[in-house]
Design a protein around this motif. Structure first.
Motif, short mmCIF file in Angstrom:
data_model
loop_
_atom_site.label_atom_id
_atom_site.label_comp_id
_atom_site.label_asym_id
_atom_site.label_seq_id
_atom_site.Cartn_x
_atom_site.Cartn_y
_atom_site.Cartn_z
N GLY A 144 61.86 22.10 -17.01
CA GLY A 144 60.98 21.15 -16.61
C GLY A 144 61.07 19.64 -16.81
N ALA A 145 61.80 19.33 -17.90
CA ALA A 145 61.91 17.83 -18.39
C ALA A 145 62.69 17.15 -17.35
N ALA A 146 63.32 17.91 -16.80
CA ALA A 146 64.43 17.06 -15.72
C ALA A 146 63.86 16.92 -14.27
N VAL A 147 62.89 17.73 -13.82
CA VAL A 147 62.34 17.99 -12.46
C VAL A 147 61.58 16.61 -12.19
N GLU A 148 62.00 16.04 -10.94
CA GLU A 148 61.30 14.84 -10.58
C GLU A 148 60.54 15.25 -9.33
N THR A 149 61.08 16.24 -8.51
CA THR A 149 60.35 16.68 -7.07
C THR A 149 60.85 17.93 -6.85
N VAL A 150 59.99 18.78 -6.19
CA VAL A 150 60.32 19.90 -5.58
C VAL A 150 59.87 20.15 -4.41
N THR A 151 60.75 20.86 -3.59
CA THR A 151 60.27 20.96 -2.07
C THR A 151 59.97 22.33 -2.00
N LEU A 152 58.82 22.70 -1.38
CA LEU A 152 58.25 23.92 -1.32
C LEU A 152 57.92 24.47 0.22
N MET A 153 57.84 25.76 0.22
CA MET A 153 57.46 26.20 1.62
C MET A 153 56.08 27.28 0.96
N ASP A 154 55.03 27.28 1.98
CA ASP A 154 54.02 28.12 1.59
C ASP A 154 54.22 29.37 2.67
N ALA A 155 53.25 30.29 2.56
CA ALA A 155 53.39 31.50 3.14
C ALA A 155 53.35 31.63 4.79
N GLN A 156 52.91 30.38 5.08
CA GLN A 156 52.81 30.07 6.61
C GLN A 156 53.88 29.46 6.99
N GLY A 157 54.96 29.10 6.16
CA GLY A 157 56.17 28.46 6.71
C GLY A 157 56.28 26.85 6.76
N SER A 158 55.01 26.33 6.14
CA SER A 158 54.92 24.84 6.01
C SER A 158 55.89 24.47 4.79
N ARG A 173 56.07 28.96 -17.55
CA ARG A 173 55.01 28.87 -16.28
C ARG A 173 55.20 27.58 -15.80
N THR A 174 54.47 27.30 -14.54
CA THR A 174 54.28 26.01 -14.04
C THR A 174 53.03 26.42 -13.00
N ASN A 175 52.66 25.32 -12.33
CA ASN A 175 51.45 25.20 -11.52
C ASN A 175 51.79 25.39 -10.03
N ILE A 176 53.12 25.87 -9.93
CA ILE A 176 53.81 25.88 -8.67
C ILE A 176 53.18 27.19 -7.93
N THR A 177 52.33 27.32 -6.72
CA THR A 177 51.97 28.33 -6.28
C THR A 177 52.37 28.69 -5.06
N ALA A 178 53.19 27.75 -4.36
CA ALA A 178 53.70 27.96 -3.14
C ALA A 178 54.66 29.29 -3.13
N LYS A 179 54.84 29.85 -2.02
CA LYS A 179 55.45 31.18 -2.02
C LYS A 179 57.15 30.74 -2.26
N PHE A 180 57.59 29.97 -1.60
CA PHE A 180 58.91 29.57 -1.99
C PHE A 180 59.24 28.27 -2.57
N ILE A 181 60.14 28.05 -3.40
CA ILE A 181 60.86 27.13 -3.89
C ILE A 181 62.30 26.77 -3.31
N LEU A 182 62.13 25.58 -2.39
CA LEU A 182 63.30 25.59 -1.73
C LEU A 182 64.48 24.64 -2.33
N ASN A 183 64.05 23.62 -3.09
CA ASN A 183 65.12 22.70 -3.82
C ASN A 183 64.25 21.95 -4.94
N ALA A 184 65.16 21.29 -5.53
CA ALA A 184 64.35 20.42 -6.76
C ALA A 184 65.42 19.23 -6.83
N GLN A 185 64.75 18.15 -7.15
CA GLN A 185 65.49 16.95 -7.28
C GLN A 185 65.39 16.73 -8.87
N LEU A 186 66.33 16.58 -9.68
CA LEU A 186 66.45 16.43 -10.94
C LEU A 186 66.88 14.97 -11.49
#
Length: 223
Positions: A144-158, A173-186
């Motif tokens: 988590g210390a290196a994460v700048e941005t995460v790209t996510l997708m919800d259960a509806q595909g957005s 743990r994190t506060n990420i609740t989206a269904k999918f983590i697609l990628n992260a910028q570190l």
């Protein structure tokens, strides 16, 4: 017509999940689906929604127990194609890592490119997506210390992004609740590759002396 008609190359039915967990446990899933692109993932999510098929997301399988009864659901595993990519921006010491990239590969590639910041992940079995979801780490730090941005997708595909001010990384743990983590910028730090490798080796030796690295296990279970 099959629910996943046209996606046959990425869908397996009645798949024994024990093949995918480190403990070798888990009954069959109705579907194991391995999308190659974000667009394929969107299509899978849409069809599951239309046919009321529950979705489970599987990472590396190293921190997972599944019932012998299996899952009457679609298990989606982001491990290949677009989801196995890494893109480096050496001028800014940045890295975009997709969800399916194995942590050990990321750590060693960063060593080779002279980028410091992920050495704490040495010896941790897992994928980038799972590591971010549970803020993988240990005595030497966490991802988590290196994460700048995460790209996510919800259960509806957005698809959407969350940046550092919106993210909370706590102990496993994190506060990420989206269904999918697609990628992260570190965001990493330029450093001498030899010094980074020395740190990696020191962490590996420490863990080897304190943890059963030569066996497959699910990490810290008992405290």
């Amino acid at each position: 017509m099959s629910i996943f008609s046209g996606l046959d190359e990425i869908v397996e039915t009645d798949y024994p999940l024990a093949k995918r967990t480190w403990y070798g446990l888990g009954g069959p899933a109705d579907y194991l689906i391995r999308p190659q692109t974000v667009e394929q993932l969107k299509e899978v999510v849409q069809r599951c929604s239309e046919n009321k098929i529950p979705i489970y997301v599987m990472g590396f399988g190293s921190n997972l127990l599944i019932s012998d009864d299996g899952l009457r659901a679609a298990v989606i595993k982001l491990e290949a194609g677009q989801f196995a990519q890494t893109q480096f921006n050496l001028s800014e010491a940045g890295l975009t890592a997709w969800a399916g990239v194995e942590l050990s590969r990321v750590v060693l590639t960063c060593v080779q490119k002279g980028l410091s910041g992920l050495e704490a992940l040495t010896g941790i079995p897992g994928s980038v997506g799972g590591a971010i979801k549970m803020n993988a780490g240990g005595n030497f730090g966490d991802i988590g210390a290196a994460v700048e941005t995460v790209t996510l997708m919800d259960a509806q595909g957005s698809v959407f992004e969350k940046s550092k001010p919106e993210l909370v990384f706590d102990y496993r743990r994190t506060n990420i609740t989206a269904k999918f983590i697609l990628n992260a910028q570190l965001k990493l730090n330029a450093a001498d590759p030899e010094q980074i490798m020395r740190t990696v080796k020191e962490i590996w030796i420490y863990k080897k002396n304190n943890q059963p690295l030569n066996t497959k296990n699910s990490g810290c279970i008992f405290k």
